[in-house]
Design an enzyme around this catalytic site. Structure first.
Site, PDB file in Angstrom:
ATOM      1  N   LYS A  87       0.770  -1.133  -0.037  1.00 15.77           N
ATOM      2  CA  LYS A  87       0.136   0.109   0.104  1.00 15.77           C
ATOM      3  C   LYS A  87       0.646   1.381  -0.019  1.00 15.77           C
ATOM      4  CE  LYS A  87      -4.010   2.081   2.420  1.00 15.77           C
ATOM      5  NZ  LYS A  87      -4.987   1.597   3.836  1.00 15.77           N
ATOM      6  N   SER A 162      -9.939   1.724   2.612  1.00 11.39           N
ATOM      7  CA  SER A 162      -8.808   2.648   1.734  1.00 11.39           C
ATOM      8  C   SER A 162      -7.858   1.737   0.919  1.00 11.39           C
ATOM      9  CB  SER A 162      -8.310   3.580   2.621  1.00 11.39           C
ATOM     10  OG  SER A 162      -7.703   2.907   3.715  1.00 11.39           O
ATOM     11  N   SER A 186     -10.611  -0.759   6.827  1.00 13.38           N
ATOM     12  CA  SER A 186      -9.764  -0.319   5.301  1.00 13.38           C
ATOM     13  C   SER A 186      -9.349  -1.581   4.771  1.00 13.38           C
ATOM     14  CB  SER A 186      -8.987   0.740   5.565  1.00 13.38           C
ATOM     15  OG  SER A 186      -9.554   2.044   5.532  1.00 13.38           O
TER      16      SER A 186
END
Length: 500
Positions: A87, A162, A186
Protein backbone atom coordinates in the site's frame (compact mmCIF):
# COMPACT_ATOMS: atom_id res chain seq x y z
CA UNK A 1 -6.07 -19.45 -11.94
CA UNK A 2 -3.98 -18.10 -9.07
CA UNK A 3 -1.16 -19.85 -7.22
CA UNK A 4 -1.18 -19.87 -3.42
CA UNK A 5 2.04 -19.08 -1.55
CA UNK A 6 2.53 -22.78 -0.81
CA UNK A 7 1.98 -23.78 -4.46
CA UNK A 8 4.28 -21.01 -5.66
CA UNK A 9 7.03 -22.03 -3.26
CA UNK A 10 6.88 -25.62 -4.53
CA UNK A 11 6.94 -24.37 -8.14
CA UNK A 12 10.01 -22.25 -7.36
CA UNK A 13 11.77 -25.18 -5.68
CA UNK A 14 11.00 -27.57 -8.55
CA UNK A 15 11.94 -25.08 -11.26
CA UNK A 16 8.44 -24.97 -12.79
CA UNK A 17 8.55 -21.20 -12.44
CA UNK A 18 11.04 -18.56 -11.37
CA UNK A 19 10.79 -15.44 -9.27
CA UNK A 20 11.81 -13.44 -12.33
CA UNK A 21 8.91 -14.89 -14.29
CA UNK A 22 6.45 -14.11 -11.50
CA UNK A 23 7.60 -10.48 -11.32
CA UNK A 24 7.67 -10.12 -15.12
CA UNK A 25 4.11 -11.44 -15.34
CA UNK A 26 2.95 -8.85 -12.80
CA UNK A 27 4.78 -6.03 -14.57
CA UNK A 28 3.41 -7.10 -17.97
CA UNK A 29 -0.12 -7.19 -16.56
CA UNK A 30 0.42 -3.73 -15.01
CA UNK A 31 1.69 -2.26 -18.30
CA UNK A 32 -1.14 -3.85 -20.27
CA UNK A 33 -3.71 -2.55 -17.80
CA UNK A 34 -2.40 1.03 -18.01
CA UNK A 35 -3.40 1.20 -21.68
CA UNK A 36 -6.74 -0.60 -21.23
CA UNK A 37 -9.93 1.35 -22.10
CA UNK A 38 -11.01 0.99 -18.45
CA UNK A 39 -7.85 0.51 -16.34
CA UNK A 40 -8.04 -1.36 -13.05
CA UNK A 41 -5.54 1.09 -11.53
CA UNK A 42 -4.57 -1.24 -8.67
CA UNK A 43 -0.84 -0.45 -8.76
CA UNK A 44 0.32 3.16 -9.00
CA UNK A 45 3.78 2.03 -10.05
CA UNK A 46 6.04 -1.01 -10.00
CA UNK A 47 9.29 -0.68 -8.06
CA UNK A 48 12.29 -0.34 -10.35
CA UNK A 49 14.35 -2.89 -8.41
CA UNK A 50 11.74 -5.69 -8.38
CA UNK A 51 13.28 -7.49 -11.37
CA UNK A 52 16.79 -7.23 -9.92
CA UNK A 53 15.59 -8.63 -6.60
CA UNK A 54 13.82 -11.48 -8.40
CA UNK A 55 17.02 -12.35 -10.29
CA UNK A 56 18.92 -12.40 -6.98
CA UNK A 57 16.31 -14.72 -5.47
CA UNK A 58 16.53 -17.10 -8.44
CA UNK A 59 20.32 -17.14 -8.11
CA UNK A 60 20.05 -18.07 -4.42
CA UNK A 61 17.65 -20.89 -5.29
CA UNK A 62 19.93 -22.27 -8.02
CA UNK A 63 23.00 -22.14 -5.80
CA UNK A 64 21.19 -23.86 -2.92
CA UNK A 65 19.85 -26.52 -5.28
CA UNK A 66 23.36 -27.22 -6.60
CA UNK A 67 24.68 -27.48 -3.03
CA UNK A 68 21.79 -29.66 -1.87
CA UNK A 69 20.64 -27.02 0.62
CA UNK A 70 17.33 -26.04 -0.97
CA UNK A 71 15.09 -27.07 1.93
CA UNK A 72 17.37 -25.32 4.41
CA UNK A 73 17.28 -22.16 2.32
CA UNK A 74 13.49 -22.08 2.31
CA UNK A 75 13.42 -22.75 6.05
CA UNK A 76 15.50 -19.61 6.53
CA UNK A 77 13.64 -17.62 3.86
CA UNK A 78 10.16 -19.14 3.52
CA UNK A 79 8.92 -16.41 1.15
CA UNK A 80 12.02 -16.33 -1.05
CA UNK A 81 11.23 -15.00 -4.52
CA UNK A 82 7.53 -14.41 -3.78
CA UNK A 83 6.25 -10.97 -4.87
CA UNK A 84 3.68 -8.99 -2.90
CA UNK A 85 1.73 -5.75 -3.24
CA UNK A 86 2.40 -2.80 -0.92
CA UNK A 87 0.00 0.00 0.00
CA UNK A 88 1.16 3.52 -0.80
CA UNK A 89 1.34 4.54 2.89
CA UNK A 90 3.85 1.85 3.95
CA UNK A 91 7.50 2.88 3.56
CA UNK A 92 9.75 0.89 1.23
CA UNK A 93 13.28 2.26 1.26
CA UNK A 94 14.32 4.15 -1.86
CA UNK A 95 10.81 4.12 -3.32
CA UNK A 96 8.15 6.78 -3.56
CA UNK A 97 5.44 6.91 -0.90
CA UNK A 98 2.65 9.45 -1.37
CA UNK A 99 -0.40 8.07 0.50
CA UNK A 100 -2.41 8.69 -2.67
CA UNK A 101 -1.95 12.44 -2.16
CA UNK A 102 -0.63 15.33 -4.20
CA UNK A 103 0.91 16.85 -1.06
CA UNK A 104 3.54 14.07 -0.90
CA UNK A 105 4.32 14.01 -4.61
CA UNK A 106 7.94 13.05 -5.21
CA UNK A 107 8.64 11.98 -1.62
CA UNK A 108 10.94 8.94 -1.33
CA UNK A 109 10.98 6.73 1.77
CA UNK A 110 14.38 6.93 3.53
CA UNK A 111 13.91 3.60 5.35
CA UNK A 112 11.83 0.42 5.36
CA UNK A 113 8.75 0.01 7.48
CA UNK A 114 9.28 -2.83 9.94
CA UNK A 115 6.70 -5.01 8.16
CA UNK A 116 8.55 -4.54 4.85
CA UNK A 117 11.93 -5.24 6.45
CA UNK A 118 10.65 -8.48 8.00
CA UNK A 119 9.08 -9.68 4.74
CA UNK A 120 12.28 -8.90 2.84
CA UNK A 121 14.28 -10.80 5.46
CA UNK A 122 12.01 -13.78 4.69
CA UNK A 123 12.87 -13.38 1.00
CA UNK A 124 9.66 -11.72 -0.24
CA UNK A 125 9.88 -9.11 -3.01
CA UNK A 126 7.92 -5.83 -2.87
CA UNK A 127 6.40 -5.45 -6.34
CA UNK A 128 5.19 -1.88 -6.21
CA UNK A 129 2.93 0.58 -4.44
CA UNK A 130 -0.82 0.24 -4.67
CA UNK A 131 -3.50 2.87 -4.95
CA UNK A 132 -5.50 3.97 -1.91
CA UNK A 133 -7.88 6.61 -0.67
CA UNK A 134 -5.84 9.71 0.12
CA UNK A 135 -4.18 9.23 3.53
CA UNK A 136 -6.37 6.12 3.95
CA UNK A 137 -9.48 8.30 4.35
CA UNK A 138 -12.28 6.58 2.46
CA UNK A 139 -14.18 3.37 1.83
CA UNK A 140 -13.97 3.10 -1.96
CA UNK A 141 -10.49 4.19 -3.22
CA UNK A 142 -12.19 7.01 -5.11
CA UNK A 143 -10.47 9.69 -3.00
CA UNK A 144 -7.05 9.29 -4.59
CA UNK A 145 -5.01 11.81 -6.54
CA UNK A 146 -4.22 8.94 -8.96
CA UNK A 147 -7.86 8.29 -9.82
CA UNK A 148 -10.07 5.45 -8.55
CA UNK A 149 -9.18 1.77 -8.39
CA UNK A 150 -11.87 -0.35 -10.02
CA UNK A 151 -13.22 -3.69 -8.94
CA UNK A 152 -11.63 -6.56 -10.92
CA UNK A 153 -14.93 -8.49 -10.88
CA UNK A 154 -16.76 -5.64 -12.62
CA UNK A 155 -14.88 -2.45 -13.43
CA UNK A 156 -18.00 -0.29 -13.13
CA UNK A 157 -17.86 -0.90 -9.36
CA UNK A 158 -15.55 0.29 -6.58
CA UNK A 159 -12.88 -1.96 -5.11
CA UNK A 160 -13.53 -0.75 -1.56
CA UNK A 161 -11.18 1.29 0.56
CA UNK A 162 -8.98 2.55 1.70
CA UNK A 163 -6.76 -0.42 0.74
CA UNK A 164 -8.62 -0.92 -2.55
CA UNK A 165 -5.47 -1.04 -4.68
CA UNK A 166 -3.92 -3.90 -2.72
CA UNK A 167 -7.21 -5.83 -2.67
CA UNK A 168 -7.77 -5.38 -6.41
CA UNK A 169 -4.18 -6.40 -7.18
CA UNK A 170 -4.59 -9.66 -5.23
CA UNK A 171 -8.06 -10.38 -6.59
CA UNK A 172 -6.85 -9.77 -10.16
CA UNK A 173 -3.87 -12.12 -9.60
CA UNK A 174 -1.35 -9.31 -10.00
CA UNK A 175 0.21 -10.26 -6.63
CA UNK A 176 0.16 -13.33 -4.39
CA UNK A 177 -0.71 -11.32 -1.29
CA UNK A 178 -0.91 -7.69 -0.33
CA UNK A 179 -0.38 -5.34 2.58
CA UNK A 180 -3.01 -2.80 3.51
CA UNK A 181 -3.77 -0.68 6.54
CA UNK A 182 -6.84 -0.49 8.75
CA UNK A 183 -8.22 2.36 10.82
CA UNK A 184 -11.91 1.50 10.67
CA UNK A 185 -12.29 -1.34 8.15
CA UNK A 186 -9.93 -0.44 5.31
CA UNK A 187 -8.66 -4.00 4.78
CA UNK A 188 -11.85 -5.95 5.44
CA UNK A 189 -14.10 -3.75 3.28
CA UNK A 190 -12.05 -4.10 0.06
CA UNK A 191 -11.53 -7.80 0.81
CA UNK A 192 -15.30 -8.21 0.97
CA UNK A 193 -15.91 -6.16 -2.17
CA UNK A 194 -13.25 -8.01 -4.18
CA UNK A 195 -14.07 -11.55 -3.03
CA UNK A 196 -10.86 -12.36 -1.13
CA UNK A 197 -9.73 -12.77 2.49
CA UNK A 198 -8.65 -9.78 4.56
CA UNK A 199 -7.28 -9.80 8.12
CA UNK A 200 -7.20 -6.93 10.58
CA UNK A 201 -4.91 -8.19 13.38
CA UNK A 202 -5.00 -7.22 17.05
CA UNK A 203 -3.74 -3.68 17.58
CA UNK A 204 0.02 -3.90 18.13
CA UNK A 205 0.54 -7.29 16.50
CA UNK A 206 2.17 -5.67 13.47
CA UNK A 207 4.51 -2.72 13.98
CA UNK A 208 3.37 0.68 12.71
CA UNK A 209 6.96 1.90 12.31
CA UNK A 210 7.25 3.31 8.79
CA UNK A 211 3.48 3.48 8.24
CA UNK A 212 2.15 7.00 7.68
CA UNK A 213 -0.28 7.73 10.50
CA UNK A 214 -3.98 8.49 10.10
CA UNK A 215 -5.45 7.68 13.53
CA UNK A 216 -2.58 6.45 15.69
CA UNK A 217 -4.67 4.71 18.36
CA UNK A 218 -6.59 2.81 15.66
CA UNK A 219 -4.17 2.22 12.77
CA UNK A 220 -3.02 -1.32 12.05
CA UNK A 221 -1.33 -3.03 9.13
CA UNK A 222 -3.49 -5.79 7.63
CA UNK A 223 -3.02 -8.57 5.07
CA UNK A 224 -5.02 -9.55 1.96
CA UNK A 225 -4.87 -12.95 0.28
CA UNK A 226 -6.71 -15.64 -1.70
CA UNK A 227 -6.76 -17.97 1.29
CA UNK A 228 -6.31 -17.87 5.09
CA UNK A 229 -2.99 -19.71 4.63
CA UNK A 230 -1.77 -16.88 2.39
CA UNK A 231 -2.50 -14.46 5.23
CA UNK A 232 -1.29 -16.61 8.11
CA UNK A 233 2.27 -17.17 6.89
CA UNK A 234 3.12 -13.48 6.23
CA UNK A 235 1.46 -12.61 9.55
CA UNK A 236 3.67 -15.08 11.44
CA UNK A 237 6.78 -13.58 9.84
CA UNK A 238 5.90 -9.92 10.41
CA UNK A 239 4.40 -10.12 13.92
CA UNK A 240 6.17 -9.33 17.16
CA UNK A 241 7.62 -6.62 19.33
CA UNK A 242 9.49 -3.86 17.50
CA UNK A 243 11.97 -1.56 19.26
CA UNK A 244 10.70 1.35 17.17
CA UNK A 245 7.01 0.93 18.08
CA UNK A 246 6.12 1.03 21.76
CA UNK A 247 2.60 -0.22 21.01
CA UNK A 248 3.88 -3.42 19.36
CA UNK A 249 3.40 -6.79 21.03
CA UNK A 250 4.30 -10.44 20.57
CA UNK A 251 1.73 -12.75 19.00
CA UNK A 252 1.04 -16.07 20.74
CA UNK A 253 0.72 -19.35 18.83
CA UNK A 254 2.96 -18.13 15.99
CA UNK A 255 3.94 -21.64 14.92
CA UNK A 256 0.30 -22.72 14.86
CA UNK A 257 -0.48 -19.74 12.65
CA UNK A 258 2.50 -20.38 10.36
CA UNK A 259 1.49 -24.04 9.90
CA UNK A 260 -2.22 -23.29 9.68
CA UNK A 261 -4.68 -26.17 10.00
CA UNK A 262 -8.45 -25.94 9.80
CA UNK A 263 -10.34 -26.25 13.06
CA UNK A 264 -11.39 -29.85 13.76
CA UNK A 265 -14.94 -31.24 14.12
CA UNK A 266 -14.42 -31.73 17.86
CA UNK A 267 -13.22 -28.16 18.36
CA UNK A 268 -16.04 -26.83 16.20
CA UNK A 269 -18.69 -28.41 18.40
CA UNK A 270 -17.25 -26.66 21.47
CA UNK A 271 -17.42 -23.20 19.89
CA UNK A 272 -19.75 -20.51 21.14
CA UNK A 273 -20.64 -17.83 18.60
CA UNK A 274 -22.06 -14.43 19.54
CA UNK A 275 -24.20 -12.37 17.17
CA UNK A 276 -24.83 -8.78 18.33
CA UNK A 277 -28.53 -7.92 18.13
CA UNK A 278 -27.53 -4.43 16.96
CA UNK A 279 -26.20 -5.98 13.74
CA UNK A 280 -29.45 -7.84 13.03
CA UNK A 281 -31.20 -4.61 12.07
CA UNK A 282 -31.81 -4.77 8.34
CA UNK A 283 -32.50 -1.11 7.54
CA UNK A 284 -29.97 -0.07 4.91
CA UNK A 285 -28.63 -3.59 4.52
CA UNK A 286 -28.74 -5.26 1.11
CA UNK A 287 -31.17 -8.25 1.10
CA UNK A 288 -28.43 -10.39 -0.46
CA UNK A 289 -26.12 -9.55 2.47
CA UNK A 290 -28.87 -10.50 4.95
CA UNK A 291 -29.48 -13.78 3.07
CA UNK A 292 -25.76 -14.60 2.99
CA UNK A 293 -25.47 -13.86 6.70
CA UNK A 294 -28.30 -16.30 7.48
CA UNK A 295 -26.58 -18.95 5.36
CA UNK A 296 -23.32 -18.36 7.24
CA UNK A 297 -25.14 -18.62 10.55
CA UNK A 298 -26.73 -21.91 9.41
CA UNK A 299 -23.30 -23.28 8.47
CA UNK A 300 -22.01 -22.70 12.00
CA UNK A 301 -25.09 -24.38 13.47
CA UNK A 302 -24.87 -27.33 11.07
CA UNK A 303 -21.31 -27.98 12.23
CA UNK A 304 -22.34 -28.02 15.88
CA UNK A 305 -21.38 -24.55 17.13
CA UNK A 306 -23.66 -22.93 19.69
CA UNK A 307 -24.99 -19.55 18.55
CA UNK A 308 -26.51 -16.91 20.76
CA UNK A 309 -27.69 -13.37 20.12
CA UNK A 310 -26.18 -10.85 22.54
CA UNK A 311 -27.28 -7.34 23.36
CA UNK A 312 -24.56 -4.69 23.01
CA UNK A 313 -26.37 -1.32 22.90
CA UNK A 314 -23.05 0.55 22.94
CA UNK A 315 -22.38 -0.69 19.39
CA UNK A 316 -24.98 1.78 18.14
CA UNK A 317 -22.48 4.51 19.06
CA UNK A 318 -19.47 2.88 17.40
CA UNK A 319 -19.62 4.86 14.13
CA UNK A 320 -19.97 8.19 15.97
CA UNK A 321 -17.22 7.35 18.45
CA UNK A 322 -14.92 6.12 15.69
CA UNK A 323 -15.21 9.23 13.55
CA UNK A 324 -14.78 11.60 16.51
CA UNK A 325 -11.55 9.84 17.54
CA UNK A 326 -10.16 9.07 14.07
CA UNK A 327 -10.74 12.56 12.67
CA UNK A 328 -9.30 14.25 15.75
CA UNK A 329 -6.15 12.15 15.51
CA UNK A 330 -6.00 12.71 11.75
CA UNK A 331 -6.12 16.50 12.19
CA UNK A 332 -3.16 16.24 14.57
CA UNK A 333 -1.16 13.74 12.48
CA UNK A 334 -1.61 15.60 9.21
CA UNK A 335 -0.42 18.91 10.63
CA UNK A 336 3.13 17.82 9.74
CA UNK A 337 2.39 18.15 6.02
CA UNK A 338 3.14 21.85 5.77
CA UNK A 339 5.15 22.34 2.58
CA UNK A 340 8.31 23.12 4.53
CA UNK A 341 10.00 19.81 5.28
CA UNK A 342 9.04 17.56 2.36
CA UNK A 343 6.61 16.96 -0.49
CA UNK A 344 4.48 19.44 -2.39
CA UNK A 345 5.00 23.17 -1.80
CA UNK A 346 3.14 26.29 -2.93
CA UNK A 347 5.30 29.32 -2.07
CA UNK A 348 4.15 32.71 -3.28
CA UNK A 349 6.82 34.52 -1.27
CA UNK A 350 4.33 36.00 1.19
CA UNK A 351 5.62 34.28 4.32
CA UNK A 352 5.35 31.00 6.22
CA UNK A 353 1.68 31.36 7.17
CA UNK A 354 0.64 31.81 3.55
CA UNK A 355 2.95 28.99 2.43
CA UNK A 356 1.34 26.67 4.97
CA UNK A 357 -2.23 27.58 3.98
CA UNK A 358 -1.60 27.61 0.23
CA UNK A 359 0.31 24.30 0.26
CA UNK A 360 -2.36 22.46 2.25
CA UNK A 361 -5.22 24.01 0.27
CA UNK A 362 -3.67 22.89 -3.00
CA UNK A 363 -2.13 19.61 -1.83
CA UNK A 364 -4.97 17.95 0.07
CA UNK A 365 -8.10 16.57 -1.63
CA UNK A 366 -11.65 17.47 -0.54
CA UNK A 367 -12.23 14.42 1.69
CA UNK A 368 -8.99 14.95 3.61
CA UNK A 369 -9.80 18.64 4.04
CA UNK A 370 -13.25 17.72 5.31
CA UNK A 371 -11.83 15.36 7.90
CA UNK A 372 -9.13 17.81 9.04
CA UNK A 373 -11.75 20.54 9.51
CA UNK A 374 -14.05 18.22 11.48
CA UNK A 375 -11.13 16.92 13.54
CA UNK A 376 -9.93 20.41 14.42
CA UNK A 377 -13.49 21.42 15.29
CA UNK A 378 -13.79 18.47 17.67
CA UNK A 379 -10.45 19.35 19.28
CA UNK A 380 -11.40 23.03 19.69
CA UNK A 381 -12.96 23.08 23.13
CA UNK A 382 -14.59 26.46 22.63
CA UNK A 383 -16.59 25.05 19.69
CA UNK A 384 -17.31 21.41 20.45
CA UNK A 385 -16.93 21.16 24.19
CA UNK A 386 -15.77 17.78 25.45
CA UNK A 387 -16.76 15.80 22.33
CA UNK A 388 -13.39 14.09 22.03
CA UNK A 389 -13.44 13.10 25.68
CA UNK A 390 -16.94 11.64 25.24
CA UNK A 391 -15.78 9.73 22.18
CA UNK A 392 -12.91 8.20 24.16
CA UNK A 393 -15.28 7.33 27.00
CA UNK A 394 -17.58 5.48 24.58
CA UNK A 395 -14.58 3.72 23.09
CA UNK A 396 -13.46 2.51 26.52
CA UNK A 397 -16.94 1.17 27.15
CA UNK A 398 -17.01 -0.61 23.78
CA UNK A 399 -13.67 -2.21 24.63
CA UNK A 400 -14.95 -3.37 28.03
CA UNK A 401 -18.27 -4.67 26.71
CA UNK A 402 -16.68 -6.55 23.82
CA UNK A 403 -14.05 -8.06 26.13
CA UNK A 404 -16.88 -9.19 28.40
CA UNK A 405 -18.54 -10.99 25.47
CA UNK A 406 -15.32 -12.95 24.91
CA UNK A 407 -15.39 -14.19 28.47
CA UNK A 408 -18.25 -16.45 27.34
CA UNK A 409 -17.96 -16.62 23.55
CA UNK A 410 -15.18 -17.52 21.11
CA UNK A 411 -16.18 -15.59 18.00
CA UNK A 412 -18.38 -12.63 17.11
CA UNK A 413 -20.09 -13.21 13.76
CA UNK A 414 -21.49 -10.44 11.55
CA UNK A 415 -21.40 -9.20 7.95
CA UNK A 416 -18.35 -7.24 6.83
CA UNK A 417 -20.43 -4.41 5.40
CA UNK A 418 -24.12 -3.62 4.82
CA UNK A 419 -23.85 -3.86 1.03
CA UNK A 420 -21.73 -5.39 -1.69
CA UNK A 421 -19.55 -3.10 -3.83
CA UNK A 422 -21.42 -0.11 -5.22
CA UNK A 423 -21.01 1.63 -8.56
CA UNK A 424 -18.25 4.18 -9.00
CA UNK A 425 -19.47 7.70 -8.26
CA UNK A 426 -22.69 6.63 -6.55
CA UNK A 427 -21.60 7.67 -3.02
CA UNK A 428 -18.59 9.90 -3.55
CA UNK A 429 -20.64 13.08 -3.05
CA UNK A 430 -22.53 11.72 -0.04
CA UNK A 431 -19.99 11.48 2.81
CA UNK A 432 -22.51 10.25 5.39
CA UNK A 433 -23.64 7.35 3.21
CA UNK A 434 -19.97 6.51 2.50
CA UNK A 435 -19.15 6.55 6.22
CA UNK A 436 -21.96 4.07 6.91
CA UNK A 437 -20.04 1.48 4.86
CA UNK A 438 -18.05 1.03 8.09
CA UNK A 439 -21.13 0.12 10.14
CA UNK A 440 -19.99 -3.42 10.99
CA UNK A 441 -16.23 -2.88 11.06
CA UNK A 442 -15.38 0.06 13.33
CA UNK A 443 -16.21 -1.71 16.60
CA UNK A 444 -13.32 -4.11 15.89
CA UNK A 445 -10.82 -1.24 15.64
CA UNK A 446 -12.23 0.50 18.71
CA UNK A 447 -12.00 -2.74 20.73
CA UNK A 448 -8.53 -3.49 19.27
CA UNK A 449 -9.50 -7.10 18.50
CA UNK A 450 -8.64 -9.17 15.40
CA UNK A 451 -11.16 -9.89 12.64
CA UNK A 452 -11.06 -11.57 9.24
CA UNK A 453 -13.39 -11.01 6.31
CA UNK A 454 -14.14 -14.20 4.38
CA UNK A 455 -15.75 -14.44 0.90
CA UNK A 456 -19.21 -15.85 1.58
CA UNK A 457 -21.35 -15.35 -1.51
CA UNK A 458 -22.38 -12.92 -4.21
CA UNK A 459 -25.31 -10.72 -5.14
CA UNK A 460 -27.99 -12.25 -7.34
CA UNK A 461 -28.36 -9.28 -9.67
CA UNK A 462 -24.75 -8.26 -10.34
CA UNK A 463 -22.68 -11.21 -9.09
CA UNK A 464 -20.60 -8.98 -6.80
CA UNK A 465 -18.86 -10.59 -3.81
CA UNK A 466 -20.25 -10.50 -0.26
CA UNK A 467 -18.04 -10.93 2.80
CA UNK A 468 -18.72 -12.11 6.35
CA UNK A 469 -16.39 -11.49 9.28
CA UNK A 470 -15.19 -13.62 12.16
CA UNK A 471 -13.93 -11.50 15.08
CA UNK A 472 -12.00 -12.96 18.01
CA UNK A 473 -10.64 -11.78 21.32
CA UNK A 474 -7.36 -9.89 21.49
CA UNK A 475 -4.35 -11.89 20.24
CA UNK A 476 -6.50 -14.85 19.21
CA UNK A 477 -5.66 -14.61 15.51
CA UNK A 478 -4.98 -18.34 15.59
CA UNK A 479 -8.63 -19.24 16.22
CA UNK A 480 -10.19 -16.97 13.60
CA UNK A 481 -7.61 -17.98 10.98
CA UNK A 482 -8.18 -21.67 11.67
CA UNK A 483 -11.92 -21.08 11.45
CA UNK A 484 -11.45 -19.19 8.19
CA UNK A 485 -9.36 -22.09 6.87
CA UNK A 486 -12.22 -24.48 7.68
CA UNK A 487 -14.54 -22.10 5.84
CA UNK A 488 -12.18 -22.00 2.84
CA UNK A 489 -12.00 -25.78 2.61
CA UNK A 490 -15.79 -26.07 2.56
CA UNK A 491 -16.61 -22.96 0.49
CA UNK A 492 -14.01 -22.72 -2.26
CA UNK A 493 -16.71 -21.55 -4.67
CA UNK A 494 -17.46 -18.43 -2.57
CA UNK A 495 -14.41 -16.56 -3.79
CA UNK A 496 -14.62 -15.12 -7.29
CA UNK A 497 -11.05 -15.29 -8.63
CA UNK A 498 -10.32 -13.31 -11.75
CA UNK A 499 -8.70 -15.19 -14.58
CA UNK A 500 -5.96 -13.24 -16.35
Amino acid sequence: MYYTIKETREALKSGKTSSLQLVKDSIDTFNKDKSAPIPLNAFIEMYDDALKNAEAADKEIQEAKAAGNLDKLFEEKPLLGIPFANKDNISSKGHKITCGSKILSGYVAPYNATVIARLEKAGAIPLGRCNQDEFAMGSSTEYSSYGPTRNPINREYVSGGSSGGSAAAVAANQALFGLGTETGGSVRLPASYCGIYGLKPTYGTLSRWGVVAYGSSLDQVGILGHSPEDIAEPLSLMAGVDFYDDTSADLPNVEEIKNLKAISDEEFKKLKIAIPKQFLKTEGADPDVVKTFEETRAWFQKNGAKIEEVDLPVLDASIASYYVIALSEAASNLSRFDGIRYGHRVDNGKGYDELYVDTRSDGFGPEVKRRIIIGNYVLSEQFSGDTYKKGMTVRARIQREVAKVFETFDIILCPTCPTAAFKLGSKVDNPLEMYLSDLYTTFVNLARIPSISVPAGKTQKDGMPIGMQFAGKMFNESLILRMAQRWEEEHKNCGIPVKN
